[in-house]
Design a protein around this motif. Structure first.
Motif, short mmCIF file in Angstrom:
data_model
loop_
_atom_site.label_atom_id
_atom_site.label_comp_id
_atom_site.label_asym_id
_atom_site.label_seq_id
_atom_site.Cartn_x
_atom_site.Cartn_y
_atom_site.Cartn_z
N HIS A 6 -42.40 -57.44 -12.88
CA HIS A 6 -41.49 -57.35 -14.41
C HIS A 6 -39.89 -57.99 -13.80
CE1 HIS A 6 -40.45 -56.41 -18.62
NE2 HIS A 6 -39.46 -56.32 -17.94
N ILE A 7 -39.61 -59.00 -14.08
CA ILE A 7 -38.44 -59.71 -13.76
C ILE A 7 -37.70 -60.01 -15.06
CG2 ILE A 7 -36.98 -61.15 -12.23
CD1 ILE A 7 -38.74 -59.24 -10.62
N ALA A 8 -36.59 -59.45 -15.59
CA ALA A 8 -36.21 -59.71 -16.93
C ALA A 8 -34.90 -59.99 -16.96
CB ALA A 8 -36.51 -58.56 -17.99
N VAL A 9 -34.20 -60.81 -17.64
CA VAL A 9 -33.05 -61.16 -18.04
C VAL A 9 -32.48 -60.76 -19.48
CG1 VAL A 9 -31.09 -62.89 -17.79
CG2 VAL A 9 -32.93 -62.93 -15.87
N GLN A 10 -31.50 -60.18 -19.69
CA GLN A 10 -30.91 -60.07 -20.94
C GLN A 10 -29.35 -60.57 -21.00
OE1 GLN A 10 -31.38 -56.52 -23.11
NE2 GLN A 10 -29.40 -56.56 -24.00
N GLN A 11 -29.14 -61.31 -21.78
CA GLN A 11 -27.79 -61.83 -22.11
C GLN A 11 -27.35 -61.85 -23.19
OE1 GLN A 11 -25.64 -63.60 -19.22
NE2 GLN A 11 -24.25 -63.09 -20.88
N SER A 12 -26.05 -61.13 -23.46
CA SER A 12 -25.49 -60.95 -24.77
C SER A 12 -24.24 -61.53 -24.82
CB SER A 12 -25.63 -59.34 -25.23
OG SER A 12 -24.76 -58.61 -24.30
N TRP A 13 -23.92 -61.76 -25.92
CA TRP A 13 -22.64 -62.49 -26.48
C TRP A 13 -22.15 -61.83 -27.58
CZ3 TRP A 13 -20.64 -65.06 -30.57
CH2 TRP A 13 -19.36 -65.56 -30.33
N GLN A 14 -20.88 -61.30 -27.47
CA GLN A 14 -20.56 -60.60 -28.63
C GLN A 14 -18.88 -61.07 -29.02
OE1 GLN A 14 -21.18 -56.53 -26.33
NE2 GLN A 14 -20.75 -56.17 -28.64
N ASP A 15 -18.89 -61.25 -30.40
CA ASP A 15 -17.66 -61.61 -31.07
C ASP A 15 -16.88 -60.26 -31.68
OD1 ASP A 15 -15.47 -63.07 -32.11
OD2 ASP A 15 -17.08 -64.50 -33.49
N ARG A 16 -15.84 -60.56 -31.86
CA ARG A 16 -14.97 -59.72 -32.26
C ARG A 16 -15.50 -58.39 -33.14
NH1 ARG A 16 -11.66 -59.53 -36.80
NH2 ARG A 16 -12.10 -61.79 -37.09
N ASP A 17 -15.01 -57.21 -32.69
CA ASP A 17 -15.55 -55.87 -33.23
C ASP A 17 -16.94 -55.68 -33.42
OD1 ASP A 17 -12.87 -55.01 -33.62
OD2 ASP A 17 -12.55 -56.32 -35.59
N SER A 18 -17.77 -56.28 -32.82
CA SER A 18 -19.17 -56.24 -32.85
C SER A 18 -19.45 -55.10 -31.72
CB SER A 18 -20.02 -57.56 -32.27
OG SER A 18 -19.82 -57.76 -31.00
N ALA A 19 -20.64 -54.50 -32.13
CA ALA A 19 -21.16 -53.37 -31.20
C ALA A 19 -22.70 -53.53 -30.67
CB ALA A 19 -21.08 -52.01 -32.14
N LEU A 20 -22.82 -53.73 -29.60
CA LEU A 20 -23.99 -53.54 -28.81
C LEU A 20 -24.37 -52.23 -28.30
CD1 LEU A 20 -27.08 -54.86 -27.79
CD2 LEU A 20 -25.42 -55.72 -25.83
N ARG A 21 -25.53 -51.53 -29.00
CA ARG A 21 -25.90 -50.34 -28.19
C ARG A 21 -27.29 -50.52 -27.65
NH1 ARG A 21 -23.61 -47.88 -33.44
NH2 ARG A 21 -25.43 -48.32 -34.36
N SER A 22 -27.09 -50.73 -26.34
CA SER A 22 -28.64 -51.09 -25.36
C SER A 22 -29.14 -49.75 -24.74
CB SER A 22 -28.25 -52.32 -24.54
OG SER A 22 -28.94 -52.24 -23.19
N LEU A 43 -18.09 -59.81 -23.48
CA LEU A 43 -17.23 -59.33 -24.56
C LEU A 43 -16.24 -60.30 -24.95
CD1 LEU A 43 -18.90 -57.12 -22.90
CD2 LEU A 43 -17.06 -55.47 -24.10
N ASP A 44 -16.57 -61.10 -26.17
CA ASP A 44 -15.43 -62.29 -26.18
C ASP A 44 -14.68 -62.23 -27.50
OD1 ASP A 44 -14.80 -64.67 -25.37
OD2 ASP A 44 -16.24 -65.81 -26.20
N GLY A 45 -14.65 -60.82 -27.85
CA GLY A 45 -13.50 -60.70 -28.81
C GLY A 45 -12.74 -59.39 -28.65
N GLU A 46 -11.89 -59.33 -29.53
CA GLU A 46 -11.20 -57.97 -29.45
C GLU A 46 -11.78 -57.03 -29.99
OE1 GLU A 46 -6.99 -57.48 -30.29
OE2 GLU A 46 -6.61 -59.59 -30.10
N GLY A 47 -11.63 -55.71 -29.58
CA GLY A 47 -12.51 -54.37 -30.23
C GLY A 47 -13.66 -54.53 -30.02
#
Lengths: 256, 445
Positions: B244-260, B278-282
């Motif tokens: 199992h070889i996996a890639v996850q890529q996330s891109w986040q704008d301001r004040d967004s939240a990713l809980r992985s 993490l491409d935005g403030e906060g």
């Protein structure tokens, strides 16, 4: 009937002999206090009774209600009714104080052939015992001893003892570092369990605890030997005179 | 030398052929998407399979996968509805994929608010081609990651989610990827796009229904708009012979939240690359992980967090329980860009070794180019605490149960953070059954 018979017990830690032949008989209903200066072997005795592997028994024997205690693993001792209140209770992150105690109680009950308690019965029991040691309910939900103050840890030990209702309770310097209020609570916890079927061995450095837990016998341990035994008045004599006169006697005896 | 070159190109050939076969099928895709596949297969041909000489693959050798030369399954294996029961979660809508193919008969309808698009990727390419084109392959770097390139070139299907502004998808969506056909490869491709102020919960679970070897090579791309929230759960329970070889890529704008949350239980050889930008403030990004290895399992978690803007928050906690001759690799890099002042980044990796032959490599790294940040990292590799075991025993709990109780406490620290109740209970139950004397643990927690 004797609950505990220690016969000429010798024990070493890291090749160094600490206990040099201790004999002691504790009968049902009795409270024995073991006093002595630092390094006299008090805690070693407690650890040997608890079953710590680092403490090697090199001679003698220990009978608990007629059975060879030293043959039993620590959990078997607990299930047979021996309780050790530790001097330095361990913090166990992630294991809830209450749930762990329930598992412990049920392991003991199962061993005795009794029905395991369910959550409701257990909670009732716990609430009742908590009052005895005036413990805050939040300490029940927290992980075992984690972030507890020194006094809270000691009270938690007595709380465990009150829930598990042992036949033999061994208190290893439970009073050390306690203020007078906490000391009284610890003493009340022990006194509430005192009856004709149980016995206690109270290991302490200070006479003060014995104002609240009145012992039937006091033994003085010096350099791995019991150098004197007596009634509760012996504790008072020690309070007044300190340990040095007994230490001198002991070294005189050793060199004689 | 000649022989080595020949073997290495032969290893690649099967994938290039696979790509040609896929093209010949005449996929209903726009020219842009087909050109993306072409660029990806060219990228893979140039990269080849990673070797342990490459820094990022130093501790994980994928030559077994290269040698295996699995071809993509031609059709999904037969799966009876009853056999899904142990692998589904109450209170979730379900999309089921078998050997890389979407199987609508095994799936359930999703409860979606107006405007939300949630469908298999093949369908999405037909119906919402523009949206797919504007995200697919835009986030993940397939020019430098061979397996991401393979997936981009060879993916057949996967999941597409588009949550428009202000929409909230309340019911978690469960993507169940089943591996059923030995000696095949599947390349699930997922694209999760959440616009501003939107929210969703996704569970990706990977399950093996065969005992034999196969390869799952998924890629998930995540795009979070301003103030969007995504709870993402990945549960990897492949067969013990699977890769199992996996890639996850996330891109986040301001004040967004990713809980992985990533739970890795199965697989012979497992690699998770988890990259966040993490491409935005906060912006906040929480990464929790738990891996359990036993026997000869090998699990590698590689993460990279890029803090590009100020006031970002990323907290990683990965814990592993290693038994048998299990191997685990943790490599975490937090890269704080010059502009990312006031970054709060914590990275922690804790390994519990239950056997003498288990081995953990832990390598947390910080690269900081801003001067006003709070960044910490740490890793531990240790055994169960003897004093704690003795304490538990001295209260009447048997040694085996005491060990299990402490192991459970260590692992449940991560499981407890899972908010989807059915998933959390399923994993707790799994731990109870996996640990010796689990019944004592069940009662004590």
């Amino acid at each position: 009937m004797s609950i505990l018979e220690i016969k000429n017990l010798r024990a070493s830690v890291e090749e160094k002999e600490i206990l040099k032949g201790i004999s002691l008989t504790v009968k049902a209903g009795e409270v024995h206090a073991i006093m002595g200066p630092n390094g006299s072997g008090k805690s070693t005795l407690a650890q040997v009774l608890a079953g710590r592997e680092e403490y090697k028994v090199t001679g003698g024997k220990v009978l608990y209600r007629g059975k060879d205690l030293l043959e039993l693993g620590p959990e078997e001792r607990a299930r047979e009714g021996v309780f050790m209140a530790f001097q330095y209770p361990v913090e166990i992150p992630g294991v809830s104080n209450t749930y762990f105690l329930k598992a412990a109680l049920n392991a003991i009950r199962k061993h005795r052939g009794e029905k395991e308690v369910d959550a409701v019965e257990f909670l009732k029991l716990v609430r009742e015992k908590m009052k005895l040691v005036k413990m805050d309910e939040t300490l029940l939900r927290r992980p075992v001893n984690e972030g507890f103050s020194g006094g809270e840890k000691k009270r938690n030990e007595i709380f465990h003892m009150a829930v598990l209702e042992p036949i033999l309770g061994v208190l290893d310097e439970t009073d050390s570092g306690l203020d007078i209020d906490a000391l009284k609570i610890v003493a009340e916890g022990v006194n509430s369990l005192r009856d004709q079927n149980r016995a206690f061995v109270v290991i302490t450095h200070y006479q003060r605890l014995l104002d609240y837990i009145i012992p039937d016998f006091v033994h003085v341990l010096v350099e791995g030997r019991i150098v004197r035994s007596g009634g509760k008045e012996l504790a008072l004599e020690l309070e007044e005179k300190g340990y040095s006169w007994l230490e001198e006697e002991a070294s005189a005896l050793a060199t004689a | 030398m000649q022989a080595v070159v020949e073997r290495s190109s032969a290893e690649k050939n099967v994938y290039v052929e696979g790509f040609k076969a896929l093209e010949a099928e005449g996929l209903a895709e726009s020219e842009a998407l087909r050109s993306l596949r072409r660029r990806a297969i060219e990228g893979f041909e140039a990269l080849g399979f990673p070797t342990p000489k490459m820094e990022r693959w130093r501790n994980t050798n994928v030559s077994r996968i290269a040698k295996a030369q699995f071809r993509a399954a031609e059709r999904p294996g037969e799966v009876r509805r009853e056999s899904l029961a142990p692998h589904v979660y109450d209170g979730t809508g379900r999309m089921v994929f078998v050997d890389g193919f979407f199987v609508p008969e095994l799936s359930t309808p999703l409860k979606l608010p107006a405007g939300v698009l949630a469908t298999n990727l093949v369908e999405a390419k037909k119906l919402h081609g523009g949206l797919v084109e504007s995200h697919l392959g835009h986030h993940v770097d397939f020019e430098d990651q061979a397996f991401a390139a393979l997936n981009t070139a060879l993916h057949r299907d996967g999941f597409f989610l588009y949550v428009p502004k202000n929409a909230v998808v309340e019911e978690p969506i469960h993507l169940l990827f089943l591996g059923t056909t030995p000696e095949t490869a599947a390349y699930p491709r997922n694209l999760l796009v959440l616009e501003d102020n939107s929210q969703a919960t996704i569970i990706e679970s990977y399950v093996g229904l065969t005992e034999e070897a196969y390869l799952t090579c998924p890629v998930t791309e995540v795009s979070l708009g301003v103030n969007a929230v995504l709870d993402h759960y990945k549960v990897q329970r492949e067969s013990l012979a699977a890769f199992h070889i996996a890639v996850q890529q996330s891109w986040q704008d301001r004040d967004s939240a990713l809980r992985s949350h990533s739970i890795s239980i199965g697989g012979a050889l497992v690699r998770n690359d988890l990259n966040g930008y993490l491409d935005g403030e906060g912006v906040s990004c929480t990464l929790n992980g738990l891996y359990l290895v036993d026997g000869k399992q090998h699990v590698d978690n590689h993460m990279r967090m890029d803090h590009a803007k100020p006031n970002g928050y990323s907290h990683e906690l990965y814990k592993g329980v290693l038994n048998g001759s299990g191997r685990a690799v943790f490599n975490g890099l937090i890269h704080v860009h010059e502009d990312a002042q006031k970054t709060d980044a914590v990275q922690s990796n804790r390994n519990l070794l239950l056997s003498k032959n288990a081995l953990a490599h832990s390598n947390p790294q910080l690269e900081i180019f801003a001067d006003d940040v709070r960044c910490t990292h740490g890793s531990t590799i240790g055994q169960l605490d003897d004093d704690a075991i003795f304490y538990l025993r001295s209260r009447g709990i048997g040694e085996e149960a005491a060990r299990s109780l402490l192991t459970y406490a260590f692992a449940s620290d991560i499981v407890e953070r899972i908010k989807v109740e059915s998933l959390r209970q399923d994993l707790e139950e799994y731990l109870f059954t996996r640990l010796p004397r689990g019944e004592v643990v069940r009662q004590a927690v």
